[in-house]
Design a protein around this motif. Structure first.
Motif, mmCIF file in Angstrom:
data_model
loop_
_atom_site.group_PDB
_atom_site.id
_atom_site.type_symbol
_atom_site.label_atom_id
_atom_site.label_comp_id
_atom_site.label_asym_id
_atom_site.label_seq_id
_atom_site.Cartn_x
_atom_site.Cartn_y
_atom_site.Cartn_z
ATOM 1 N N ILE A 1 0.824 -1.097 -0.064
ATOM 2 C CA ILE A 1 -0.251 0.233 -0.090
ATOM 3 C C ILE A 1 0.955 1.085 -0.137
ATOM 4 O O ILE A 1 1.932 1.048 0.850
ATOM 5 C CB ILE A 1 -0.957 -0.160 1.170
ATOM 6 C CG1 ILE A 1 -2.061 -1.661 1.557
ATOM 7 C CG2 ILE A 1 -1.344 0.968 1.521
ATOM 8 C CD1 ILE A 1 -2.985 -1.249 2.895
ATOM 9 N N TYR B 1 0.609 5.491 -0.217
ATOM 10 C CA TYR B 1 0.091 6.714 0.385
ATOM 11 C C TYR B 1 0.548 7.476 -0.241
ATOM 12 O O TYR B 1 0.803 7.471 -1.789
ATOM 13 C CB TYR B 1 -0.313 6.563 1.506
ATOM 14 C CG TYR B 1 -0.553 5.336 2.547
ATOM 15 C CD1 TYR B 1 -2.375 5.880 2.052
ATOM 16 C CD2 TYR B 1 -0.206 4.664 2.964
ATOM 17 C CE1 TYR B 1 -3.652 4.553 3.066
ATOM 18 C CE2 TYR B 1 -0.799 3.959 4.047
ATOM 19 C CZ TYR B 1 -2.636 3.768 3.802
ATOM 20 O OH TYR B 1 -3.149 2.565 3.784
ATOM 21 N N ASN C 1 -2.311 -0.914 -4.169
ATOM 22 C CA ASN C 1 -2.723 -0.032 -3.626
ATOM 23 C C ASN C 1 -1.744 1.935 -3.604
ATOM 24 O O ASN C 1 -1.295 1.036 -3.105
ATOM 25 C CB ASN C 1 -3.400 0.099 -2.825
ATOM 26 C CG ASN C 1 -4.910 -1.258 -2.294
ATOM 27 O OD1 ASN C 1 -4.404 -1.840 -2.079
ATOM 28 N ND2 ASN C 1 -5.586 -1.156 -2.609
ATOM 29 N N ILE D 1 -2.900 5.269 -3.141
ATOM 30 C CA ILE D 1 -3.538 6.173 -2.604
ATOM 31 C C ILE D 1 -3.594 7.212 -2.799
ATOM 32 O O ILE D 1 -2.643 7.793 -1.599
ATOM 33 C CB ILE D 1 -4.805 5.888 -1.160
ATOM 34 C CG1 ILE D 1 -5.294 4.156 -1.702
ATOM 35 C CG2 ILE D 1 -5.302 6.674 -0.222
ATOM 36 C CD1 ILE D 1 -4.807 3.139 -0.183
ATOM 37 N N MET E 1 -5.459 2.102 -7.479
ATOM 38 C CA MET E 1 -5.840 3.406 -7.426
ATOM 39 C C MET E 1 -6.469 4.885 -7.320
ATOM 40 O O MET E 1 -7.798 4.080 -8.359
ATOM 41 C CB MET E 1 -4.375 4.358 -9.181
ATOM 42 C CG MET E 1 -3.360 3.400 -8.827
ATOM 43 S SD MET E 1 -2.470 4.235 -10.227
ATOM 44 C CE MET E 1 -3.268 3.370 -12.103
ATOM 45 N N LYS E 2 -6.331 5.565 -6.504
ATOM 46 C CA LYS E 2 -7.813 6.500 -6.326
ATOM 47 C C LYS E 2 -7.154 7.909 -5.618
ATOM 48 O O LYS E 2 -5.958 8.095 -5.084
ATOM 49 C CB LYS E 2 -7.868 5.763 -4.929
ATOM 50 C CG LYS E 2 -9.315 6.908 -4.483
ATOM 51 C CD LYS E 2 -10.205 5.948 -3.385
ATOM 52 C CE LYS E 2 -11.575 6.784 -3.472
ATOM 53 N NZ LYS E 2 -11.572 8.657 -2.514
ATOM 54 N N ASP E 3 -7.549 8.938 -6.069
ATOM 55 C CA ASP E 3 -7.752 10.413 -6.116
ATOM 56 C C ASP E 3 -5.631 10.534 -5.629
ATOM 57 O O ASP E 3 -5.586 10.681 -6.161
ATOM 58 C CB ASP E 3 -7.195 10.612 -4.947
ATOM 59 C CG ASP E 3 -8.525 10.323 -4.183
ATOM 60 O OD1 ASP E 3 -10.002 10.659 -4.880
ATOM 61 O OD2 ASP E 3 -9.100 10.628 -3.099
ATOM 62 N N CYS F 1 -8.511 2.776 -11.831
ATOM 63 C CA CYS F 1 -7.961 4.559 -11.386
ATOM 64 C C CYS F 1 -9.288 4.792 -11.009
ATOM 65 O O CYS F 1 -9.864 5.087 -12.177
ATOM 66 C CB CYS F 1 -6.909 5.007 -12.158
ATOM 67 S SG CYS F 1 -6.419 6.368 -10.992
#
Length: 559
Positions: A331, A333, A358, A360, A388-390, A442
């Motif tokens: 993960i 960030y 992941n 993020i 993927m996010k943001d 994403c």
């Protein structure tokens, strides 16, 4: 010192079981691996414990324990190896020099805090950012070692906030006010804080000395020692490395830097740096082979998981690629790139598998970067199941103009062509090819995909399969050859796909919002052999914008 400084402990069975568990976990990552890679063995250590307190260490956060740590290292290695046990407490220390057959074990509650006194870190000849140079000694270092480990549950803090410069734009007004009040100096622009004038002027002084003298000496570097921030963990030419369970944080420069090493395992490691930390990378694997990074977490100030192999001529002459790497179940960030190759990749990078990760809020998700002068070949990269996010910028980025002016989509066609100047292909021309991405998702990015090759060396053979993204802008392909988009679903502003000076592109079963006016835009006289296939091919054909320089024959519908 107490006479019972090492103990034979009845933990043989439990330790063997722990090693076996890691061994079993590793094996599952070799299933369907698309390249040959030896199964790594977990380093094993004699069942001896060397208690750091038996060497005079005091965990009060005030007592300097440099001598105790290094005595323990020498004694442990001399007696055939084992664990150096760090109990709960705050253990202030200067640099720790590793020895072979040593496992530095941090119990729950243990916190190794590296000194912020620059005088504790002498200059040593090492490699940083892909070139050989003098830097301050790393808080943890080792060279030409075998069977080494850092394991347990505690925290290792590099004291990096004392070393790093800070940009005003990355802090709140109150944070900036408190930082300036703490000491150090602010540059003439008022926008950057430095720990000292020597650190602030270091780069300028080195450039002046290099111009005057050519090759610099150790004495020259000594004049700007405050500027020469070390990486926190630096293992050079070592074999059989295990990092497991520990938190590494607050590094002066990069956090973890294995160099020219092999058989490396990272399991359940947490790597942290403030998001504003300059050069605050997570791990930089440079010119290493046979590496597994799994079940780890990164939240850092620069690239998180990065593959490197030296910079420019120095890296090419060294000629040691980074190869045979598995990255799984991680993960990430905040950072600049969740998974990154480059930009210092002059010795090559090959045989990399990244799976089930992941990302993020990373600035860029999957990041490939280089520039003219680097040279090197990046090939045989396999990436799947990335979520993927943001993402503030690109979910997937190939940038062969790192640090330079690229013909981006923001420019007009005339400006793109003007900025797009071809050069002679030579040993400094980087090559990226044979990169396969599957099951990439994403939700939220500025750009879904940016592929940006060079006119003289196009990015070749990139396959995107089962990709689904929602972004402000879609897919941009510049100077590429043999790109396949298979079962790709992109929701963005129009046009969703932009192709510039590229050829041999296959778009198979592409899905988007068909209510928009323009799905695809083609530019540049070299753009050719664009194939559209699938149930929606005829619908896409009706929504393609051709620049005047592109022949209508450049596009074909395949049934």
């Amino acid at each position: 010192m107490k006479k019972n400084y090492f103990l034979i402990i009845p933990l043989l069975i439990s330790n063997l079981l722990l090693a076996q568990n890691i061994q079993d976990e590793i094996k599952k990552y070799y299933e369907n691996l698309p390249f040959d890679m030896p199964v790594l063995n977990v380093p094993e250590f004699p069942q001896r414990d060397f208690l750091i307190t038996d060497f005079g260490a005091v965990g009060d956060g005030f007592t300097l324990n440099t001598e105790a740590f290094n005595k323990a290292m020498i004694e442990c290695s001399k007696n055939g190896g084992g664990r150096i046990v760090v109990p709960k407490g705050i253990w202030l220390t200067g640099p720790i020099e590793f020895r072979s057959n040593v496992n530095l074990y941090l119990e729950r509650g243990a916190h190794i805090q590296f000194s912020k006194n620059f005088d504790h870190y002498p200059l040593v000849l090492t490699t940083y950012e892909g070139t050989e140079q003098y830097r301050c000694q790393s808080p943890i270092s080792g060279r030409n070692l075998v069977n080494i480990a850092i394991t347990g549950y505690g925290v290792i803090d590099g004291g990096g906030d004392a070393w790093r410069y800070v940009k005003k734009s990355k802090l709140t007004s109150q944070q900036w006010k408190e930082l300036v009040a703490s000491g150090g100096v602010v540059d003439s622009t008022g926008n950057n804080w430095w720990p000292s004038e020597q650190a602030m002027n270091g780069e300028k002084i080195l450039k002046q000395l290099q111009k005057q003298k050519g090759k610099l000496t150790k004495e020259d570097y000594q004049k700007v020692r405050d500027y020469l921030r070390p990486v926190m963990v630096n293992f050079i030419n070592c074999k059989n490395i295990l990092l497991e369970g520990v938190t590494f944080q607050n590094s002066p420069a990069w956090n973890i830097h294995p160099l020219m090493s092999e058989n490396i395992i990272l399991k359940n490691v947490t790597v942290r740096n403030p998001w504003y930390s300059q050069n605050g990378d997570g791990i930089d694997v440079e010119s290493c082979k046979n590496v597994i990074i799994y079940d780890c977490k990164f939240d850092v100030g620069d690239d998180a998981i990065c593959m490197k192999s030296g910079k420019d001529e120095f890296g090419r002459k060294r000629g040691i690629p980074t190869e045979n790497v598995i990255i799984a179940d991680c993960i990430v960030y905040h950072d600049h790139g969740g998974f990154t190759i480059g930009s210092e990749m002059s010795g090559g990078v090959r045989n990399i598998k990244v799976t089930n990760c992941n990302f993020i809020g990373t600035d860029i998700g999957l990041r490939f970067k280089s520039t003219r002068g680097r040279g090197g070949v990046v090939e045989n990269i396999y990436i799947d199941n990335i979520f993927m996010k943001d993402i503030p910028t690109d979910a997937l980025s190939f940038n062969m103009y790192y640090g330079g002016q690229a013909p981006t989509e923001d420019l007009s066609i005339e400006e793109k062509l003007k900025s797009r100047k071809g050069y002679q292909v030579n040993e400094g021309t980087p090559q990226f090819r044979n990169i396969f991405l599957e099951n990439i998702y994403c939700v939220g990015a500025k750009d879904a995909v940016v592929i940006q090759g060079l006119p003289e060396m196009k990015i070749k053979n990139i396959v995107l399969k089962n990709v689904k993204m929602k972004s402000q802008r879609g897919i941009s392909i510049f100077d590429a050859d043999d790109i396949k988009l298979i079962n790709t679903e992109i929701y963005s502003s129009e046009p969703v796909i932009k192709i510039f000076q590229s050829k041999n592109i296959l778009i198979d079963n592409f899905i988007t919002d068909y209510n928009i006016n323009t799905i695809m835009k083609l530019e540049g006289e070299e753009t050719s052999d664009i194939k559209v296939k699938g149930n929606n091919a005829n619908l896409i054909l009706k929504k393609i914008l051709f620049d005047n320089s592109v022949s209508k024959e450049a596009l074909k519908i395949i049934n």
